[in-house]
Write a protein that holds these residues in place. Structure first.
Motif, PDB file in Angstrom:
ATOM      1  N   VAL A 166       0.922  -1.363  -0.031  1.00  0.00           N
ATOM      2  CA  VAL A 166      -0.016  -0.145  -0.125  1.00  0.00           C
ATOM      3  C   VAL A 166       0.954   1.385   0.089  1.00  0.00           C
ATOM      4  O   VAL A 166       1.684   1.645   0.959  1.00  0.00           O
ATOM      5  N   ILE A 167       0.792   1.849  -0.982  1.00  0.00           N
ATOM      6  CA  ILE A 167       1.698   3.150  -1.111  1.00  0.00           C
ATOM      7  C   ILE A 167       0.998   4.293  -0.657  1.00  0.00           C
ATOM      8  O   ILE A 167      -0.050   4.629  -0.872  1.00  0.00           O
ATOM      9  N   SER A 168       1.804   4.910   0.345  1.00  0.00           N
ATOM     10  CA  SER A 168       1.217   6.215   1.052  1.00  0.00           C
ATOM     11  C   SER A 168       1.091   7.238  -0.060  1.00  0.00           C
ATOM     12  O   SER A 168       1.842   7.441  -0.994  1.00  0.00           O
ATOM     13  N   SER A 169       0.025   8.337   0.210  1.00  0.00           N
ATOM     14  CA  SER A 169      -0.037   9.181  -0.710  1.00  0.00           C
ATOM     15  C   SER A 169       0.580  10.486  -0.593  1.00  0.00           C
ATOM     16  O   SER A 169       0.446  11.576  -0.886  1.00  0.00           O
ATOM     17  N   CYS A 170       1.296  10.324   0.766  1.00  0.00           N
ATOM     18  CA  CYS A 170       2.168  11.549   1.224  1.00  0.00           C
ATOM     19  C   CYS A 170       3.431  11.110   1.994  1.00  0.00           C
ATOM     20  O   CYS A 170       3.528   9.943   2.119  1.00  0.00           O
ATOM     21  N   ARG A 171       4.258  11.948   2.250  1.00  0.00           N
ATOM     22  CA  ARG A 171       5.535  11.617   2.944  1.00  0.00           C
ATOM     23  C   ARG A 171       5.301  11.203   4.074  1.00  0.00           C
ATOM     24  O   ARG A 171       4.303  11.493   4.959  1.00  0.00           O
ATOM     25  N   LYS A 172       6.117  10.277   4.565  1.00  0.00           N
ATOM     26  CA  LYS A 172       5.722   9.807   5.970  1.00  0.00           C
ATOM     27  C   LYS A 172       6.039  10.822   7.076  1.00  0.00           C
ATOM     28  O   LYS A 172       5.576  10.559   8.139  1.00  0.00           O
ATOM     29  N   ASP A 173       7.010  11.671   6.687  1.00  0.00           N
ATOM     30  CA  ASP A 173       7.188  12.941   7.775  1.00  0.00           C
ATOM     31  C   ASP A 173       7.527  13.953   6.933  1.00  0.00           C
ATOM     32  O   ASP A 173       7.513  13.950   5.738  1.00  0.00           O
ATOM     33  N   SER A 174       7.748  15.000   7.614  1.00  0.00           N
ATOM     34  CA  SER A 174       7.983  16.245   6.926  1.00  0.00           C
ATOM     35  C   SER A 174       9.736  16.585   6.715  1.00  0.00           C
ATOM     36  O   SER A 174      10.120  17.547   6.196  1.00  0.00           O
ATOM     37  N   THR A 175      10.248  15.755   7.085  1.00  0.00           N
ATOM     38  CA  THR A 175      11.777  15.795   6.918  1.00  0.00           C
ATOM     39  C   THR A 175      12.397  15.520   5.385  1.00  0.00           C
ATOM     40  O   THR A 175      11.588  14.614   4.844  1.00  0.00           O
ATOM     41  N   ILE A 176      12.915  16.600   4.971  1.00  0.00           N
ATOM     42  CA  ILE A 176      13.543  16.467   3.647  1.00  0.00           C
ATOM     43  C   ILE A 176      14.888  16.109   3.518  1.00  0.00           C
ATOM     44  O   ILE A 176      15.487  16.745   4.367  1.00  0.00           O
ATOM     45  N   VAL A 177      15.282  14.868   2.935  1.00  0.00           N
ATOM     46  CA  VAL A 177      16.509  14.634   2.969  1.00  0.00           C
ATOM     47  C   VAL A 177      17.338  15.746   1.980  1.00  0.00           C
ATOM     48  O   VAL A 177      17.039  15.764   0.808  1.00  0.00           O
TER      49      VAL A 177
ATOM     50  N   ASN B  44      13.111   2.064  -6.896  1.00  0.00           N
ATOM     51  CA  ASN B  44      12.649   0.627  -6.922  1.00  0.00           C
ATOM     52  C   ASN B  44      11.134   0.836  -6.999  1.00  0.00           C
ATOM     53  O   ASN B  44      10.518   1.480  -6.436  1.00  0.00           O
ATOM     54  N   MET B  45      10.372   0.031  -7.965  1.00  0.00           N
ATOM     55  CA  MET B  45       8.719   0.197  -8.221  1.00  0.00           C
ATOM     56  C   MET B  45       8.066  -0.080  -6.793  1.00  0.00           C
ATOM     57  O   MET B  45       8.639  -1.107  -6.099  1.00  0.00           O
ATOM     58  N   GLY B  46       7.330   0.598  -6.160  1.00  0.00           N
ATOM     59  CA  GLY B  46       6.666   0.565  -5.173  1.00  0.00           C
ATOM     60  C   GLY B  46       7.033   1.220  -3.913  1.00  0.00           C
ATOM     61  O   GLY B  46       6.713   1.405  -2.947  1.00  0.00           O
ATOM     62  N   SER B  47       8.177   1.894  -3.988  1.00  0.00           N
ATOM     63  CA  SER B  47       9.191   2.412  -3.158  1.00  0.00           C
ATOM     64  C   SER B  47       8.910   4.007  -3.121  1.00  0.00           C
ATOM     65  O   SER B  47       9.554   4.608  -2.269  1.00  0.00           O
ATOM     66  N   ASN B  48       8.440   4.624  -4.153  1.00  0.00           N
ATOM     67  CA  ASN B  48       8.424   6.110  -4.217  1.00  0.00           C
ATOM     68  C   ASN B  48       9.763   6.829  -4.257  1.00  0.00           C
ATOM     69  O   ASN B  48       9.914   7.814  -3.406  1.00  0.00           O
ATOM     70  N   LYS B  49      10.610   6.186  -4.992  1.00  0.00           N
ATOM     71  CA  LYS B  49      12.153   6.629  -4.738  1.00  0.00           C
ATOM     72  C   LYS B  49      12.704   6.905  -6.129  1.00  0.00           C
ATOM     73  O   LYS B  49      14.072   7.133  -6.363  1.00  0.00           O
ATOM     74  N   ALA B  50      11.955   7.626  -7.250  1.00  0.00           N
ATOM     75  CA  ALA B  50      12.579   8.072  -8.059  1.00  0.00           C
ATOM     76  C   ALA B  50      13.226   9.321  -7.739  1.00  0.00           C
ATOM     77  O   ALA B  50      12.807  10.202  -6.564  1.00  0.00           O
TER      78      ALA B  50
ATOM     79  N   LEU C 139       9.415  13.294  -6.440  1.00  0.00           N
ATOM     80  CA  LEU C 139       9.346  13.073  -7.957  1.00  0.00           C
ATOM     81  C   LEU C 139       8.306  12.046  -7.855  1.00  0.00           C
ATOM     82  O   LEU C 139       7.575  11.856  -9.038  1.00  0.00           O
ATOM     83  N   GLY C 140       8.332  10.789  -7.132  1.00  0.00           N
ATOM     84  CA  GLY C 140       7.192   9.801  -7.400  1.00  0.00           C
ATOM     85  C   GLY C 140       8.036   8.455  -7.592  1.00  0.00           C
ATOM     86  O   GLY C 140       8.897   8.165  -7.046  1.00  0.00           O
ATOM     87  N   ASP C 141       7.222   7.643  -8.428  1.00  0.00           N
ATOM     88  CA  ASP C 141       7.526   6.089  -8.364  1.00  0.00           C
ATOM     89  C   ASP C 141       7.754   5.775  -9.621  1.00  0.00           C
ATOM     90  O   ASP C 141       7.048   5.668 -10.757  1.00  0.00           O
TER      91      ASP C 141
END
Length: 383
Positions: A18-29, A55-61, A89-91
Protein backbone atom coordinates in the motif's frame (compact mmCIF):
# COMPACT_ATOMS: atom_id res chain seq x y z
CA UNK A 1 19.03 -7.52 -16.05
CA UNK A 2 16.93 -6.56 -19.01
CA UNK A 3 14.38 -3.90 -18.21
CA UNK A 4 11.42 -6.15 -19.04
CA UNK A 5 12.66 -8.89 -16.68
CA UNK A 6 13.55 -6.35 -14.00
CA UNK A 7 10.08 -4.79 -14.20
CA UNK A 8 8.48 -8.22 -13.88
CA UNK A 9 10.36 -8.95 -10.68
CA UNK A 10 9.60 -5.54 -9.22
CA UNK A 11 5.93 -5.85 -10.14
CA UNK A 12 5.66 -9.15 -8.27
CA UNK A 13 7.49 -7.67 -5.31
CA UNK A 14 5.12 -4.74 -5.24
CA UNK A 15 1.96 -6.85 -5.00
CA UNK A 16 0.26 -6.23 -1.69
CA UNK A 17 2.06 -2.99 -0.98
CA UNK A 18 0.00 0.00 0.00
CA UNK A 19 1.71 3.12 -1.23
CA UNK A 20 1.28 6.15 0.98
CA UNK A 21 -0.18 9.22 -0.75
CA UNK A 22 2.08 11.58 1.14
CA UNK A 23 5.47 11.72 2.79
CA UNK A 24 5.79 9.70 6.00
CA UNK A 25 7.20 12.72 7.73
CA UNK A 26 8.05 16.31 6.99
CA UNK A 27 11.80 15.71 6.91
CA UNK A 28 13.40 16.45 3.55
CA UNK A 29 16.60 14.56 2.87
CA UNK A 30 19.17 17.16 1.78
CA UNK A 31 21.13 16.76 -1.41
CA UNK A 32 24.68 15.42 -1.30
CA UNK A 33 27.50 17.29 -3.03
CA UNK A 34 30.61 15.33 -3.99
CA UNK A 35 33.57 16.74 -5.97
CA UNK A 36 34.39 14.25 -8.74
CA UNK A 37 36.59 16.09 -11.25
CA UNK A 38 38.33 19.35 -12.14
CA UNK A 39 35.98 22.33 -12.67
CA UNK A 40 35.47 23.53 -16.26
CA UNK A 41 33.90 27.02 -16.04
CA UNK A 42 33.84 27.42 -19.83
CA UNK A 43 32.50 23.96 -20.68
CA UNK A 44 30.14 23.99 -23.70
CA UNK A 45 27.68 21.94 -21.65
CA UNK A 46 27.08 23.25 -18.16
CA UNK A 47 26.04 19.92 -16.75
CA UNK A 48 24.02 16.74 -17.00
CA UNK A 49 20.83 15.64 -15.24
CA UNK A 50 20.48 12.04 -14.09
CA UNK A 51 17.07 10.53 -13.42
CA UNK A 52 17.23 7.53 -11.11
CA UNK A 53 14.29 5.15 -11.51
CA UNK A 54 14.02 3.97 -7.92
CA UNK A 55 12.44 0.63 -7.02
CA UNK A 56 8.84 0.06 -8.05
CA UNK A 57 6.49 0.65 -5.13
CA UNK A 58 9.08 2.53 -3.07
CA UNK A 59 8.41 6.08 -4.34
CA UNK A 60 12.17 6.65 -4.72
CA UNK A 61 12.61 8.21 -8.15
CA UNK A 62 15.26 10.91 -7.72
CA UNK A 63 17.14 13.54 -9.68
CA UNK A 64 20.91 14.11 -9.63
CA UNK A 65 23.02 16.71 -11.41
CA UNK A 66 26.64 16.69 -12.54
CA UNK A 67 27.94 20.26 -12.74
CA UNK A 68 30.77 20.63 -15.26
CA UNK A 69 31.52 24.18 -14.13
CA UNK A 70 32.30 23.13 -10.54
CA UNK A 71 33.23 19.47 -11.05
CA UNK A 72 30.64 18.53 -8.41
CA UNK A 73 28.10 15.70 -8.54
CA UNK A 74 24.89 16.70 -6.73
CA UNK A 75 22.76 13.79 -5.57
CA UNK A 76 19.00 13.99 -4.86
CA UNK A 77 18.30 17.64 -5.66
CA UNK A 78 14.54 17.65 -6.39
CA UNK A 79 13.14 17.34 -2.86
CA UNK A 80 14.94 20.27 -1.26
CA UNK A 81 14.21 22.53 -4.25
CA UNK A 82 10.53 21.56 -4.24
CA UNK A 83 9.61 21.04 -0.57
CA UNK A 84 5.86 21.37 -1.17
CA UNK A 85 5.60 18.69 -3.87
CA UNK A 86 3.82 15.71 -2.32
CA UNK A 87 5.65 12.38 -2.75
CA UNK A 88 8.59 14.26 -4.28
CA UNK A 89 9.32 12.97 -7.80
CA UNK A 90 7.24 9.83 -7.36
CA UNK A 91 7.43 6.18 -8.36
CA UNK A 92 9.75 4.92 -11.13
CA UNK A 93 11.52 7.56 -13.23
CA UNK A 94 11.50 6.30 -16.80
CA UNK A 95 12.79 9.13 -19.01
CA UNK A 96 14.22 12.65 -18.78
CA UNK A 97 14.57 15.20 -21.58
CA UNK A 98 15.01 18.94 -22.12
CA UNK A 99 13.01 21.08 -24.52
CA UNK A 100 13.49 24.82 -24.51
CA UNK A 101 13.73 26.07 -20.93
CA UNK A 102 11.91 23.10 -19.42
CA UNK A 103 13.10 19.79 -18.00
CA UNK A 104 10.66 16.89 -18.35
CA UNK A 105 10.83 13.79 -16.12
CA UNK A 106 8.54 10.89 -17.02
CA UNK A 107 7.43 9.16 -13.81
CA UNK A 108 5.94 5.88 -14.95
CA UNK A 109 3.99 4.35 -12.03
CA UNK A 110 2.99 7.78 -10.68
CA UNK A 111 1.25 8.40 -14.04
CA UNK A 112 2.76 11.83 -14.61
CA UNK A 113 5.36 13.89 -16.39
CA UNK A 114 6.95 16.29 -13.90
CA UNK A 115 7.88 19.56 -15.62
CA UNK A 116 10.63 21.74 -14.17
CA UNK A 117 12.64 24.85 -14.91
CA UNK A 118 15.82 23.50 -16.46
CA UNK A 119 17.96 26.14 -14.72
CA UNK A 120 16.93 25.40 -11.13
CA UNK A 121 14.65 22.30 -11.23
CA UNK A 122 11.77 24.22 -9.66
CA UNK A 123 8.51 22.48 -10.49
CA UNK A 124 6.37 24.21 -13.13
CA UNK A 125 3.57 21.69 -13.22
CA UNK A 126 2.72 18.14 -14.21
CA UNK A 127 1.13 16.34 -17.13
CA UNK A 128 -1.13 13.48 -16.04
CA UNK A 129 -0.78 10.48 -18.37
CA UNK A 130 -1.55 6.91 -17.31
CA UNK A 131 1.46 4.57 -17.19
CA UNK A 132 3.59 6.95 -19.23
CA UNK A 133 6.91 5.67 -20.61
CA UNK A 134 8.98 8.01 -22.84
CA UNK A 135 8.91 11.54 -24.20
CA UNK A 136 10.18 13.28 -27.34
CA UNK A 137 9.54 16.65 -28.99
CA UNK A 138 8.87 18.42 -32.30
CA UNK A 139 7.47 21.80 -33.35
CA UNK A 140 6.50 23.00 -29.87
CA UNK A 141 4.82 19.73 -28.96
CA UNK A 142 5.78 16.94 -26.60
CA UNK A 143 4.90 13.33 -27.41
CA UNK A 144 4.47 10.86 -24.56
CA UNK A 145 4.02 7.11 -24.97
CA UNK A 146 1.56 5.37 -22.65
CA UNK A 147 0.70 1.77 -21.82
CA UNK A 148 -2.89 3.06 -21.34
CA UNK A 149 -3.60 0.74 -18.43
CA UNK A 150 -2.46 -0.32 -14.96
CA UNK A 151 0.90 -1.88 -14.17
CA UNK A 152 -0.23 -5.45 -14.69
CA UNK A 153 1.02 -8.37 -16.76
CA UNK A 154 -2.02 -9.97 -18.39
CA UNK A 155 -3.07 -11.39 -21.74
CA UNK A 156 -5.71 -8.70 -22.21
CA UNK A 157 -3.53 -5.70 -21.39
CA UNK A 158 -4.89 -2.74 -23.40
CA UNK A 159 -3.45 -1.28 -26.56
CA UNK A 160 -1.33 1.82 -25.99
CA UNK A 161 -1.38 5.39 -27.21
CA UNK A 162 0.81 8.45 -27.72
CA UNK A 163 -0.35 11.76 -26.28
CA UNK A 164 0.51 15.08 -27.88
CA UNK A 165 1.12 17.87 -25.36
CA UNK A 166 1.34 21.63 -25.95
CA UNK A 167 4.63 22.60 -24.27
CA UNK A 168 3.40 26.12 -23.53
CA UNK A 169 0.22 25.10 -21.68
CA UNK A 170 1.20 21.54 -20.65
CA UNK A 171 -2.21 20.36 -21.85
CA UNK A 172 -2.85 17.19 -23.84
CA UNK A 173 -4.14 18.24 -27.26
CA UNK A 174 -4.45 14.97 -29.20
CA UNK A 175 -4.03 11.21 -28.77
CA UNK A 176 -3.36 8.43 -31.24
CA UNK A 177 -3.67 4.67 -30.71
CA UNK A 178 -0.47 2.74 -31.52
CA UNK A 179 0.57 -0.81 -30.56
CA UNK A 180 0.66 -2.70 -27.29
CA UNK A 181 2.83 -1.25 -24.51
CA UNK A 182 4.64 1.42 -26.58
CA UNK A 183 8.13 2.40 -25.50
CA UNK A 184 10.70 4.86 -26.89
CA UNK A 185 10.03 7.13 -29.88
CA UNK A 186 11.95 9.17 -32.46
CA UNK A 187 10.93 11.94 -34.83
CA UNK A 188 12.19 11.99 -38.43
CA UNK A 189 10.76 14.77 -40.58
CA UNK A 190 7.00 14.85 -40.06
CA UNK A 191 6.83 11.28 -38.83
CA UNK A 192 6.94 9.85 -35.31
CA UNK A 193 8.23 6.30 -34.90
CA UNK A 194 7.04 4.33 -31.86
CA UNK A 195 8.45 1.00 -30.67
CA UNK A 196 5.66 -1.34 -29.49
CA UNK A 197 6.73 -4.01 -27.01
CA UNK A 198 3.62 -5.92 -25.93
CA UNK A 199 5.57 -6.62 -22.75
CA UNK A 200 2.50 -6.99 -20.54
CA UNK A 201 1.05 -9.61 -22.91
CA UNK A 202 3.97 -12.05 -22.67
CA UNK A 203 4.41 -14.42 -24.46
CA UNK A 204 2.25 -12.71 -27.10
CA UNK A 205 4.56 -9.76 -27.63
CA UNK A 206 3.94 -7.00 -30.12
CA UNK A 207 6.53 -6.81 -32.90
CA UNK A 208 5.79 -3.54 -34.67
CA UNK A 209 6.94 0.06 -35.01
CA UNK A 210 4.04 2.46 -35.45
CA UNK A 211 4.49 5.28 -37.96
CA UNK A 212 2.56 8.43 -37.00
CA UNK A 213 1.91 11.35 -39.33
CA UNK A 214 2.47 14.36 -37.08
CA UNK A 215 0.30 16.67 -39.18
CA UNK A 216 -2.84 14.54 -39.00
CA UNK A 217 -1.73 12.66 -35.88
CA UNK A 218 -2.82 9.35 -37.30
CA UNK A 219 -1.06 6.01 -37.57
CA UNK A 220 -0.25 5.47 -41.23
CA UNK A 221 1.61 2.18 -41.00
CA UNK A 222 2.91 -0.56 -38.73
CA UNK A 223 6.38 -1.85 -39.63
CA UNK A 224 6.92 -5.50 -38.72
CA UNK A 225 10.31 -5.75 -36.98
CA UNK A 226 10.71 -8.26 -34.12
CA UNK A 227 9.17 -9.10 -30.75
CA UNK A 228 9.42 -6.97 -27.60
CA UNK A 229 10.79 -3.74 -29.09
CA UNK A 230 12.16 -1.06 -26.78
CA UNK A 231 14.63 1.67 -27.77
CA UNK A 232 14.49 3.91 -30.85
CA UNK A 233 17.24 6.30 -31.95
CA UNK A 234 17.50 8.33 -35.17
CA UNK A 235 20.76 8.98 -36.98
CA UNK A 236 21.66 12.05 -39.08
CA UNK A 237 20.75 10.30 -42.34
CA UNK A 238 17.15 9.68 -41.36
CA UNK A 239 17.45 6.01 -40.45
CA UNK A 240 16.26 4.77 -37.08
CA UNK A 241 17.84 2.08 -34.92
CA UNK A 242 15.43 -0.10 -32.95
CA UNK A 243 16.27 -2.63 -30.24
CA UNK A 244 14.46 -5.91 -29.65
CA UNK A 245 14.74 -7.52 -26.22
CA UNK A 246 13.70 -10.95 -27.46
CA UNK A 247 11.84 -13.37 -25.17
CA UNK A 248 14.69 -14.23 -22.75
CA UNK A 249 14.47 -17.84 -23.86
CA UNK A 250 14.80 -18.87 -27.52
CA UNK A 251 14.67 -15.51 -29.29
CA UNK A 252 17.74 -13.34 -28.60
CA UNK A 253 18.04 -9.57 -28.46
CA UNK A 254 18.91 -7.84 -31.73
CA UNK A 255 19.30 -4.39 -33.28
CA UNK A 256 17.44 -3.32 -36.43
CA UNK A 257 17.86 -0.42 -38.86
CA UNK A 258 14.75 1.07 -40.48
CA UNK A 259 14.86 3.14 -43.65
CA UNK A 260 12.37 5.96 -42.98
CA UNK A 261 12.04 6.80 -46.66
CA UNK A 262 10.63 3.35 -47.37
CA UNK A 263 9.47 2.60 -43.82
CA UNK A 264 10.94 -0.87 -43.83
CA UNK A 265 13.73 -2.79 -42.11
CA UNK A 266 16.91 -2.69 -44.15
CA UNK A 267 19.51 -4.20 -41.82
CA UNK A 268 19.80 -6.47 -38.78
CA UNK A 269 22.68 -6.62 -36.30
CA UNK A 270 22.86 -9.91 -34.41
CA UNK A 271 24.11 -8.38 -31.19
CA UNK A 272 22.67 -7.94 -27.73
CA UNK A 273 21.08 -4.48 -27.71
CA UNK A 274 19.50 -3.21 -24.50
CA UNK A 275 20.22 0.45 -25.17
CA UNK A 276 22.22 2.68 -27.48
CA UNK A 277 23.22 6.28 -28.06
CA UNK A 278 24.16 7.77 -31.42
CA UNK A 279 26.78 10.53 -31.48
CA UNK A 280 28.00 11.71 -34.86
CA UNK A 281 28.67 8.67 -37.02
CA UNK A 282 28.93 6.25 -34.11
CA UNK A 283 26.35 4.26 -32.20
CA UNK A 284 27.40 3.13 -28.73
CA UNK A 285 25.50 -0.07 -27.90
CA UNK A 286 25.40 -2.25 -24.83
CA UNK A 287 23.54 -5.48 -24.21
CA UNK A 288 22.50 -6.98 -20.88
CA UNK A 289 20.75 -10.19 -21.87
CA UNK A 290 19.11 -12.50 -19.35
CA UNK A 291 18.21 -16.10 -20.18
CA UNK A 292 15.61 -18.06 -18.26
CA UNK A 293 17.16 -21.20 -19.77
CA UNK A 294 20.55 -20.66 -18.15
CA UNK A 295 19.67 -18.22 -15.38
CA UNK A 296 22.67 -16.14 -16.45
CA UNK A 297 23.40 -12.73 -17.97
CA UNK A 298 25.46 -11.92 -21.02
CA UNK A 299 26.88 -8.38 -21.00
CA UNK A 300 28.31 -6.88 -24.18
CA UNK A 301 29.54 -3.54 -25.51
CA UNK A 302 29.72 -2.66 -29.20
CA UNK A 303 30.17 0.27 -31.58
CA UNK A 304 28.55 0.72 -34.99
CA UNK A 305 29.47 3.11 -37.79
CA UNK A 306 26.02 4.43 -38.73
CA UNK A 307 27.26 5.94 -42.01
CA UNK A 308 28.47 2.62 -43.37
CA UNK A 309 26.11 0.57 -41.15
CA UNK A 310 28.95 -1.69 -40.08
CA UNK A 311 29.69 -3.28 -36.74
CA UNK A 312 33.08 -2.13 -35.52
CA UNK A 313 33.52 -5.05 -33.08
CA UNK A 314 34.94 -2.57 -30.62
CA UNK A 315 34.20 -2.15 -26.93
CA UNK A 316 33.84 1.57 -26.22
CA UNK A 317 35.31 0.97 -22.74
CA UNK A 318 38.99 0.32 -23.34
CA UNK A 319 40.66 0.21 -19.92
CA UNK A 320 38.97 -2.83 -18.38
CA UNK A 321 36.51 -0.84 -16.25
CA UNK A 322 33.63 -2.84 -17.73
CA UNK A 323 34.67 -5.68 -15.42
CA UNK A 324 33.54 -3.50 -12.49
CA UNK A 325 30.15 -2.71 -14.05
CA UNK A 326 27.66 -5.30 -12.82
CA UNK A 327 24.61 -4.16 -14.79
CA UNK A 328 24.94 -1.43 -17.46
CA UNK A 329 21.69 0.52 -17.54
CA UNK A 330 22.26 3.79 -19.39
CA UNK A 331 24.62 5.34 -21.93
CA UNK A 332 25.04 8.88 -23.30
CA UNK A 333 27.83 10.79 -25.06
CA UNK A 334 28.73 14.46 -24.59
CA UNK A 335 28.31 16.03 -28.07
CA UNK A 336 31.22 18.43 -27.54
CA UNK A 337 33.86 16.42 -25.69
CA UNK A 338 32.75 12.92 -26.79
CA UNK A 339 33.02 11.78 -23.18
CA UNK A 340 31.07 8.56 -22.68
CA UNK A 341 28.83 8.17 -19.63
CA UNK A 342 27.68 4.70 -18.54
CA UNK A 343 25.52 3.85 -15.53
CA UNK A 344 25.59 0.71 -13.40
CA UNK A 345 22.29 -0.32 -11.77
CA UNK A 346 24.11 -3.04 -9.80
CA UNK A 347 21.45 -5.15 -7.97
CA UNK A 348 18.47 -2.83 -8.68
CA UNK A 349 17.84 -2.24 -4.96
CA UNK A 350 20.79 -0.10 -3.87
CA UNK A 351 22.64 3.00 -5.04
CA UNK A 352 24.12 2.82 -8.52
CA UNK A 353 27.25 4.26 -10.08
CA UNK A 354 27.85 6.73 -12.91
CA UNK A 355 31.10 6.30 -14.86
CA UNK A 356 32.65 8.97 -17.05
CA UNK A 357 35.10 7.86 -19.76
CA UNK A 358 37.12 10.04 -22.11
CA UNK A 359 36.56 9.71 -25.87
CA UNK A 360 39.10 6.86 -26.03
CA UNK A 361 37.17 4.84 -23.46
CA UNK A 362 39.42 5.38 -20.45
CA UNK A 363 37.84 6.13 -17.09
CA UNK A 364 38.03 9.73 -15.87
CA UNK A 365 35.85 9.55 -12.76
CA UNK A 366 32.85 7.90 -11.15
CA UNK A 367 30.08 8.94 -8.73
CA UNK A 368 27.52 7.21 -6.52
CA UNK A 369 23.96 7.85 -7.76
CA UNK A 370 20.44 7.11 -6.59
CA UNK A 371 18.80 3.72 -7.08
CA UNK A 372 18.72 2.40 -10.66
CA UNK A 373 20.37 5.25 -12.60
CA UNK A 374 19.52 5.12 -16.26
CA UNK A 375 18.27 8.31 -17.88
CA UNK A 376 20.52 11.28 -18.66
CA UNK A 377 20.34 14.58 -20.53
CA UNK A 378 22.92 17.34 -21.06
CA UNK A 379 22.34 21.01 -20.27
CA UNK A 380 23.82 23.51 -22.72
CA UNK A 381 25.91 26.34 -21.31
CA UNK A 382 24.30 29.79 -21.33
CA UNK A 383 27.66 31.43 -22.06
Amino acid sequence: MTKQVKNTYLLLAAIGLVISSCRKDSTIVPSELVPVTTPEPDAPYAGMYMLNEGNMGSNKASLDYFDYTTGIYKKNIFAERNPTVVKELGDVGNDVQIYGSKLYAVINVSNKVEVMNVANTKSLGRIDILNCRYITFANGKAYVSSYAGPVKIEANAPIGFVAEVDTSTLQVTRKVIVGYQPEEMAVVGNKLYVANSGGYRVPNYDRTVSVIDLLTFTETKKIDVAINLDRVKADSDGDIYVTSRGDYRKTPSKLFVIDTKKDEVKKTFDIGASNLFISGDTAYVYGSEFSYNTGKWVISYNMINVKTETLLNTNFITDGTEKSIKMPYGVIVNPATKEIFVTDAKDYVSSGTLYCFDKTGKKKWSAITGDIPGHMVFVKSSK
